[in-house]
Design a protein around this motif. Structure first.
Motif, short mmCIF file in Angstrom:
data_model
loop_
_atom_site.label_atom_id
_atom_site.label_comp_id
_atom_site.label_asym_id
_atom_site.label_seq_id
_atom_site.Cartn_x
_atom_site.Cartn_y
_atom_site.Cartn_z
N SER A 45 45.26 106.72 19.88
CA SER A 45 46.46 107.20 19.20
C SER A 45 47.52 106.09 19.22
O SER A 45 48.40 106.07 20.08
N PRO A 46 47.44 105.16 18.25
CA PRO A 46 48.37 104.03 18.23
C PRO A 46 49.85 104.44 18.19
O PRO A 46 50.70 103.69 18.64
N ALA A 47 50.14 105.62 17.69
CA ALA A 47 51.53 106.07 17.61
C ALA A 47 52.00 106.73 18.91
O ALA A 47 53.17 107.11 19.02
N ALA A 48 51.11 106.85 19.88
CA ALA A 48 51.47 107.50 21.14
C ALA A 48 52.56 106.71 21.86
O ALA A 48 52.63 105.48 21.75
N ASP A 49 53.37 107.41 22.59
CA ASP A 49 54.44 106.79 23.36
C ASP A 49 53.90 106.40 24.73
O ASP A 49 53.52 107.27 25.52
N PRO A 50 53.84 105.09 25.04
CA PRO A 50 53.34 104.66 26.35
C PRO A 50 54.11 105.29 27.51
O PRO A 50 53.58 105.43 28.61
N ALA A 51 55.33 105.71 27.28
CA ALA A 51 56.12 106.34 28.34
C ALA A 51 55.49 107.66 28.77
O ALA A 51 55.63 108.05 29.94
N ASP A 52 54.81 108.34 27.85
CA ASP A 52 54.13 109.59 28.22
C ASP A 52 53.02 109.33 29.23
O ASP A 52 52.87 110.08 30.19
N LEU A 53 52.25 108.28 29.00
CA LEU A 53 51.19 107.92 29.95
C LEU A 53 51.80 107.49 31.27
O LEU A 53 51.31 107.86 32.34
N ASP A 54 52.86 106.72 31.21
CA ASP A 54 53.54 106.30 32.44
C ASP A 54 54.01 107.51 33.25
O ASP A 54 53.88 107.52 34.47
N ALA A 55 54.53 108.52 32.56
CA ALA A 55 55.00 109.73 33.25
C ALA A 55 53.82 110.47 33.89
O ALA A 55 53.93 110.96 35.01
N MET A 56 52.69 110.53 33.18
CA MET A 56 51.51 111.18 33.73
C MET A 56 51.03 110.44 34.98
O MET A 56 50.71 111.05 36.00
N LEU A 57 51.01 109.11 34.91
CA LEU A 57 50.55 108.32 36.05
C LEU A 57 51.52 108.42 37.22
O LEU A 57 51.10 108.43 38.38
N GLU A 58 52.80 108.52 36.93
CA GLU A 58 53.80 108.69 37.99
C GLU A 58 53.57 110.03 38.70
O GLU A 58 53.62 110.10 39.93
N TYR A 59 53.32 111.07 37.93
CA TYR A 59 53.03 112.38 38.52
C TYR A 59 51.76 112.29 39.38
O TYR A 59 51.72 112.80 40.50
N ALA A 60 50.71 111.65 38.84
CA ALA A 60 49.45 111.50 39.58
C ALA A 60 49.68 110.76 40.90
O ALA A 60 49.12 111.12 41.93
N ALA A 61 50.51 109.73 40.86
CA ALA A 61 50.79 108.96 42.07
C ALA A 61 51.49 109.84 43.11
O ALA A 61 51.16 109.79 44.30
N LYS A 62 52.43 110.68 42.66
CA LYS A 62 53.14 111.57 43.59
C LYS A 62 52.19 112.59 44.22
O LYS A 62 52.43 113.05 45.34
N GLN A 63 51.11 112.94 43.50
CA GLN A 63 50.13 113.90 44.02
C GLN A 63 49.08 113.23 44.91
O GLN A 63 48.22 113.89 45.47
#
Length: 82
Positions: A45-63
């Protein structure tokens, strides 16, 4: 991560490792390479916002689902047999 019914986690991990995408973890999870995941997400999804993935990874790191060497744990979801 969705896999075929009956595919052992170790086999899924071996396929991931052969493609530089991840590795085995346990019977229900694999580790996905964060670099590979980022690349695959942007390719899908070239139009995807990389910040969304960053947020997901940040959540994963907290878990506690991220490793120090650049992997994130992913649950194996077995597809239903047709």
């Amino acid at each position: 991560m969705r896999v075929a019914p009956g595919l052992p986690a170790a086999e899924a991990g071996a396929v991931l490792q052969a493609h530089g995408a991840g590795r085995s973890f346990d019977d229900e999870h694999v580790h996905l390479s964060v670099d590979w995941l980022r690349s695959a997400a942007l390719a899908a999804s070239p139009a995807a916002d990389p910040a969304d993935l960053d947020a997901m990874l940040e959540y994963a790191a907290k878990q506690g689902w991220c490793t120090a060497d650049g992997y994130v744990r992913a649950h194996l979801e077995k597809e239903q047999a047709a």
